[in-house]
Design a protein around this motif. Sequence first.
Motif, short mmCIF file in Angstrom:
data_model
loop_
_atom_site.label_atom_id
_atom_site.label_comp_id
_atom_site.label_asym_id
_atom_site.label_seq_id
_atom_site.Cartn_x
_atom_site.Cartn_y
_atom_site.Cartn_z
N ASN A 109 0.99 -1.08 -0.01
CA ASN A 109 0.12 0.15 0.08
C ASN A 109 0.97 1.27 0.02
O ASN A 109 2.10 1.00 -0.10
CB ASN A 109 -0.92 0.05 1.35
CG ASN A 109 -0.05 -0.28 2.45
OD1 ASN A 109 0.68 0.37 2.82
ND2 ASN A 109 -0.53 -1.28 3.37
N SER A 110 0.33 2.45 0.14
CA SER A 110 1.04 3.60 0.17
C SER A 110 2.03 3.83 1.31
O SER A 110 3.15 4.56 0.99
CB SER A 110 0.10 4.77 0.24
OG SER A 110 -0.52 4.88 1.43
N ASN A 111 2.12 2.90 2.33
CA ASN A 111 2.95 2.71 3.45
C ASN A 111 4.15 2.00 3.11
O ASN A 111 5.14 1.94 3.93
CB ASN A 111 2.48 2.62 4.65
CG ASN A 111 1.39 3.43 5.06
OD1 ASN A 111 1.53 4.67 4.87
ND2 ASN A 111 0.41 2.98 5.47
N SER A 112 4.25 1.14 1.93
CA SER A 112 5.20 0.29 1.68
C SER A 112 6.42 1.00 1.27
O SER A 112 6.69 2.16 0.65
CB SER A 112 4.90 -0.40 0.41
OG SER A 112 3.58 -1.25 0.59
N PRO A 113 7.72 0.59 1.62
CA PRO A 113 8.94 1.11 1.86
C PRO A 113 9.55 1.24 0.47
O PRO A 113 9.32 0.37 -0.34
CB PRO A 113 9.81 0.31 2.70
CG PRO A 113 9.21 -1.17 2.57
CD PRO A 113 7.82 -0.88 2.43
N ASN A 114 10.40 2.36 0.00
CA ASN A 114 11.10 2.16 -1.33
C ASN A 114 12.03 1.01 -1.12
O ASN A 114 12.52 0.91 0.02
CB ASN A 114 12.10 3.47 -1.19
CG ASN A 114 11.46 4.68 -1.35
OD1 ASN A 114 10.29 4.63 -2.11
ND2 ASN A 114 11.88 6.22 -1.08
N CYS A 115 11.97 0.34 -2.09
CA CYS A 115 12.92 -1.02 -2.00
C CYS A 115 13.11 -1.43 -3.47
O CYS A 115 12.31 -0.99 -4.63
CB CYS A 115 12.04 -2.01 -1.42
SG CYS A 115 13.01 -3.48 -0.92
N ILE A 116 14.05 -2.31 -3.51
CA ILE A 116 14.19 -3.09 -4.80
C ILE A 116 13.27 -4.54 -4.76
O ILE A 116 13.73 -5.41 -4.12
CB ILE A 116 15.72 -3.41 -5.19
CG1 ILE A 116 16.56 -2.36 -5.39
CG2 ILE A 116 15.82 -4.28 -6.35
CD1 ILE A 116 18.14 -2.45 -5.36
N TYR A 117 12.07 -4.44 -5.24
CA TYR A 117 11.23 -5.55 -4.94
C TYR A 117 11.56 -6.37 -6.19
O TYR A 117 11.85 -5.98 -7.14
CB TYR A 117 9.75 -5.03 -5.14
CG TYR A 117 9.38 -4.34 -4.02
CD1 TYR A 117 8.91 -4.66 -2.77
CD2 TYR A 117 9.34 -2.83 -4.13
CE1 TYR A 117 8.43 -4.16 -1.67
CE2 TYR A 117 8.87 -2.13 -3.03
CZ TYR A 117 8.41 -2.70 -1.71
OH TYR A 117 8.00 -1.94 -0.86
N THR A 118 11.37 -7.55 -5.83
CA THR A 118 11.83 -8.81 -6.92
C THR A 118 10.57 -9.72 -6.96
O THR A 118 10.08 -10.08 -6.07
CB THR A 118 12.91 -9.59 -6.51
OG1 THR A 118 13.01 -10.21 -5.22
CG2 THR A 118 14.47 -8.74 -6.67
N VAL A 119 10.24 -10.06 -8.32
CA VAL A 119 9.41 -11.35 -8.54
C VAL A 119 9.65 -11.88 -9.79
O VAL A 119 9.93 -11.20 -10.63
CB VAL A 119 7.69 -10.94 -8.52
CG1 VAL A 119 7.56 -9.63 -9.44
CG2 VAL A 119 6.91 -11.86 -8.55
N ASN A 120 9.70 -13.11 -9.90
CA ASN A 120 10.31 -13.87 -11.17
C ASN A 120 11.54 -13.57 -11.30
O ASN A 120 12.53 -13.39 -10.64
CB ASN A 120 9.33 -14.06 -12.03
CG ASN A 120 8.00 -14.58 -11.79
OD1 ASN A 120 7.88 -15.39 -10.99
ND2 ASN A 120 6.87 -13.95 -12.23
N ASN A 121 11.81 -12.73 -12.68
CA ASN A 121 13.08 -12.15 -12.99
C ASN A 121 12.94 -10.85 -13.08
O ASN A 121 13.51 -10.35 -13.77
CB ASN A 121 13.67 -13.01 -14.33
CG ASN A 121 14.96 -12.56 -14.64
OD1 ASN A 121 15.79 -12.62 -13.56
ND2 ASN A 121 15.27 -12.47 -15.92
#
Length: 455
Positions: free
Chosen positions: A151-163
């Motif tokens: 949601n809007s509170n999710s942190p800045n991040c390098i999110y990964t899914v599959n490749n």
Amino acid sequence: MTLSACSNSVSSEPSKAPSLHAISLEKSLYLSWDKLQDATGYIVEYRKDQDSQWTTINVGDVLTHTISNLDNDTHYSLRVTAYSKDGLLNSSAEFQQTPTIREEHDYVHFNGFDPRMSIFTSQAGADAWLRSNNIDPLTMECRNNPIFSWNSNSPNCIYTVNNELIILQRAFGSKFSNSNPERSPEAIREATRQAIWAAANPFDHPEKFPIMVEKLDPPATGIIANYQTATSYIISYHKNFSSRITWFVPFNPLPNKYAIFHEGHGGSAEVAGPTIEWLLDQGWQVITADMPLYGGNAADRTPEFTYLHQDFFKLDDGITSPVGLFLLPVKSIVDFITASNSSSDKTILMMGHSGGGWTSYLYATLDSRIDYVVSVAGGTPLSERLKDGKIDTGDYEQFAPELYDRVSHEELMLAAGARGALYMYNKFDTYFWMDENDPYVAYFRSTAERANRNS
């Protein structure tokens, strides 16, 4: 154009309180802060500058929060207070930030250098892209750990899914704002160490960071010729990486003068031959170093690091940032200088170009044994990365959310160098473009003046 800014030594102890940062969004503000060891939760407070009443939100044990439904172009005061089961702990310094209409960059997709990367400057933009690609956000990982909310509170991040790499970095779309609370160099150093090494850092617990140093023959001297002796070493500090360095001693060495020259993505440090030769002519002992996987360290490249530094996210365990891997070899060099020369009169200069300039000011923030820093086109605030229709996010280490959500590039630059720092930029530079009217330039100069140094 040349900018210089220096921070005087401050004797105060780092604050044992959350260190708050806030990024300006449209009609909202994204807040992040560092974790306190004894805290079980945090309270966020905000108010318009002219109001006396604070609005209070108990956000639990998370370290990020977005305040929505605010007024654009209105100054807000912010603070965060930690609490434990025994009651309230310390509060952060107040932070002032202003919601504003942002640059028209909500989504940037890299089809060239790294086709896996989709970069977003807002959570809403990332969410829309995930829906359009039928990706369940709860199947993503952040810092290689599962996420349980999106949601809007999710942190800045390098999110990964599959490749896929879904990079959320809200600061890319912001406008530069001189609103950071003025923290002492010691407080910035503490916050930076905590951001990179949350559990234990190599300065306080060197025994947890074993390093092996071996001599290399013949020495790697490149085009450097004006020296009395040259000795090369390999510093082994990680199963995937090692650092090859060369120590040059001039014909007429000055006592207690050491210069570390760090090259960036351009290759080996020896390509800066004229600079190194000049330092040797002036009597400085010079130690050359390269970035991981570049220059003399290209020997460490493997298929696992096809995209070189962009692949460093694979090594993130959620506690220790891979950014630390750029810094451990430099600490070995400084440790060796200190062990071989106990004089209190010695001077250690660290200088670098491009990624080496970034390494120089980041490392010099962490280690007060570095007296002077010279950084040539080493980095800029994240807000400078997407402007004037140009797009350049830089390599992983330039935007790593786990670091820059806690401390900004501009803070690192102002804290680096126990005795002084020099930063050089060119308005025609391909990557770090700026001119005399850039608000970042004005900020840097005014801060240098407050530190009683010339700019």
